[in-house]
Design an enzyme around this catalytic site. Structure first.
Site, PDB file in Angstrom:
ATOM      1  N   ASP A  84       0.858  -1.188   0.000  1.00 23.72           N
ATOM      2  CA  ASP A  84       0.000   0.000   0.000  1.00 23.72           C
ATOM      3  C   ASP A  84       0.892   1.235   0.000  1.00 23.72           C
ATOM      4  OD1 ASP A  84      -1.960   1.865   0.391  1.00 23.72           O
ATOM      5  OD2 ASP A  84      -2.860   0.860   2.119  1.00 23.72           O
ATOM      6  N   LEU A  85       0.906   1.968  -1.091  1.00 24.36           N
ATOM      7  CA  LEU A  85       1.768   3.148  -1.189  1.00 24.36           C
ATOM      8  C   LEU A  85       1.270   4.253  -0.263  1.00 24.36           C
ATOM      9  CD1 LEU A  85       3.023   1.548  -3.310  1.00 24.36           C
ATOM     10  CD2 LEU A  85       2.548   3.287  -4.996  1.00 24.36           C
TER      11      LEU A  85
ATOM     12  N   TYR B 113      -0.790   9.871  -4.705  1.00 27.04           N
ATOM     13  CA  TYR B 113      -0.801  11.030  -5.606  1.00 27.04           C
ATOM     14  C   TYR B 113       0.156  12.112  -5.101  1.00 27.04           C
ATOM     15  CZ  TYR B 113      -5.133   9.284  -7.879  1.00 27.04           C
ATOM     16  OH  TYR B 113      -6.079   8.558  -8.547  1.00 27.04           O
TER      17      TYR B 113
ATOM     18  N   ASP C 149      -3.024   2.385  -6.034  1.00 27.89           N
ATOM     19  CA  ASP C 149      -1.956   2.444  -5.031  1.00 27.89           C
ATOM     20  C   ASP C 149      -1.856   1.210  -4.144  1.00 27.89           C
ATOM     21  OD1 ASP C 149      -4.313   2.878  -3.679  1.00 27.89           O
ATOM     22  OD2 ASP C 149      -3.562   4.537  -2.485  1.00 27.89           O
ATOM     23  N   GLU C 150      -2.579   0.146  -4.479  1.00 28.43           N
ATOM     24  CA  GLU C 150      -2.478  -1.068  -3.681  1.00 28.43           C
ATOM     25  C   GLU C 150      -2.307  -2.280  -4.586  1.00 28.43           C
ATOM     26  OE1 GLU C 150      -5.623  -1.544  -0.806  1.00 28.43           O
ATOM     27  OE2 GLU C 150      -5.720   0.620  -0.440  1.00 28.43           O
TER      28      GLU C 150
ATOM     29  N   ARG D  45      -1.151  16.285   6.808  1.00 28.68           N
ATOM     30  CA  ARG D  45      -1.991  15.547   7.765  1.00 28.68           C
ATOM     31  C   ARG D  45      -1.725  15.979   9.186  1.00 28.68           C
ATOM     32  NH1 ARG D  45      -2.580   9.444   5.071  1.00 28.68           N
ATOM     33  NH2 ARG D  45      -2.654  10.330   2.986  1.00 28.68           N
TER      34      ARG D  45
END
Length: 464
Positions: free
Chosen positions: A46-47, A51, A138-139, A83
């Site tokens: 999982d990146l 984006y 992305d996974e 975040r």
DNA sequence: TGGGGTTAT
DNA sequence: ATAACCC
């Protein structure tokens, strides 16, 4: 960049004894249950905020700053700097700017670069094992079972350090080096670390990984330590993991609709679902969904890692506040189509079906889309590889017929989305005379094909 | 909620 | 063609 974290197995050091007389480690003759679906080794990769990572690679001057990727009025994802300042995924741009005035925004409506790099990641993983399933951009899931078996066979008994787990172990559960399932998963964790190293060295991308015995558990455990770390789940901890979910809606495979229906039955926790009557659940949701999700609630998931291969469809969409005229729609459709033709040209295969999708404005009602599709006329398909201007006009004509089939243009209308999709992709004509392909390829065989290919009549025919 | 994708019915 | 799921 931080190194992949490593800690040693929690069992007795140098615990490779007892050895076989032949010098092989004890586990060489351990039998994996035949059929072996019960003891797979799966990794979920999982990146991290994909984006945003791509944008920071494209624009290195943005590194270190709080960065959000914007589509329309939404921040669809953001880096960890943002975040920490309170920006969340899918946050309104205004709320995000209010929370974080220094937030830098880049437009991410064009997915081209993301898509390209996404497939580079999948291709890199396919070098480890060809069984790679994509989930979004992305996974990826990879079935490591065979690779682990090969490494086990080559493991020498005089390398105790070889049996060291890479990354975290869920719940800090000690590894038992005498348990073949533990050993296999441990080797999976080493391969996962190598994958993440390769992603960073070759593509500059960081991400998380989860290693477990099935896709559900691998996916759940990959998110336990969050940016750029990996976690191994041992079988004895799987109940702890699934019960760490606060609500059934967090279970992958239980979506919005099913969650609502389960809540109506008084089911909200994983344990509620585990203990609920199977019979009643089957009546309510149908046997297929009921059995599948109830197994999920126990952490059981026998679904295979299905190699994704090349995409099954290409689509481009655009959303907007209002589109209410045919001319306006045609212009937007032309834009979407132009991009799609470039993509299809790059791919090499040819789409045999085209679809137009719309979303009508409706106040406050949950979104629903409508679509119409038809076979692409063969004379257009043939021109697809090369110059796209020859095909542009006839394709737009086809799309506008689909449009008028859905939208009564003599009446007022209000659309908020248009999308064009190419699907039913087929490899180029390598069909030779006398082969099955030859007779199944409509453009080559002109005799006696109207009957054979009557299934195409399921696609709508436009009579105007 | 964007701009994509998949499979099942 | 739609509905469900995933990101």
């Amino acid at each position: 960049m931080e190194r992949v974290e490593a800690c040693t197995a929690g069992s007795s050091p140098g615990a490779l004894e007892p050895e076989e007389p032949g010098g092989l480690p004890w586990f060489h003759d351990q039998v994996v249950p035949a059929g072996s679906s019960s003891s797979r080794v799966i990794v979920h990769v999982d990146l991290d905020c994909f984006y945003a990572q791509v944008e920071m690679i494209s624009h290195p001057e943005l590194k270190g700053k709080p960065l959000g990727v914007q589509q329309k009025y939404l921040v669809v994802t953001c880096n960890y700097e943002a975040r920490e300042l309170g920006v969340k995924k899918l946050m309104n741009v205004r709320d995000a700017k209010e929370k974080c005035p220094q937030l830098v925004l880049v437009n991410g409506e064009d997915l081209t670069r993301y898509r390209e790099i996404s497939y580079k990641v999948t291709e890199l993983l396919e070098e480890f094992s060809p069984v790679v399933e994509r989930l979004g951009f992305d996974e990826n899931f990879v079935d490591l079972t065979e690779m682990v078996e090969k490494r086990l066979e080559q493991l020498q008994s005089d390398e105790p350090s070889a049996l060291t787990v890479s990354g975290h172990v869920y719940g800090n559960q000690p590894i038992n080096l005498h348990d073949i399932l533990h050993i296999r998963l441990l080797i999976g964790s080493q391969i996962a670390a190598e994958m993440r190293e390769a992603m960073y060295n070759q593509l500059g991308l960081t991400g998380c990984a989860g290693v477990a015995s099935n896709k559900l558990l691998a996916k759940l455990v990959s998110g336990i330590f969050k940016p750029n770390q990996q976690t191994l789940l041992l079988p004895e901890s799987s109940q702890d993991l699934i019960h760490s979910l606060n609500h059934i809606k967090e279970m992958p495979g239980i979506g919005y609709k099913t969650t609502k229906r389960l809540e109506a039955l008084g089911i909200s926790s994983v344990r509620d679902l585990q203990t609920f009557s199977s019979k009643i659940l089957e009546k309510e949701l149908g046997i297929s969904v009921a059995q599948r999700i109830q197994k999920l609630s126990f952490g059981e998931d026998n679904s295979p890692v299905t190699p994704s291969g090349p995409p099954q469809s290409f689509s481009e969409e655009d959303s907007f506040k209002k589109c209410s005229s045919e001319v306006e729609a045609k212009n937007k459709i032309e834009e979407l189509l132009a991009s799609l033709l470039n993509r299809v040209c790059q791919d090499g295969r040819k789409p045999h079906t085209i679809r137009l999708i719309i979303r009508r404005y409706s106040s406050e009602k949950h979104y629903s889309r409508e679509s119409r599709q038809c076979a692409i006329p063969s004379h257009i398909i043939q021109k697809l590889g090369i110059g796209n201007y020859d095909v542009m006009t006839p394709m737009v004509d086809v799309l506008m017929k689909l449009f008028r089939n859905m939208v009564n243009v003599k009446m007022p209308f209000h659309l908020t989305l248009l999308s064009v999709c190419f699907c039913n992709l087929k490899a180029l004509n390598t069909a030779k005379k006398g082969t099955i392909d030859y007779y199944l390829t409509p453009s080559l065989s002109t005799t006696s094909r109207s009957g054979k290919h009557s299934f195409k009549m399921k696609d709508i025919h436009m009579e105007d």
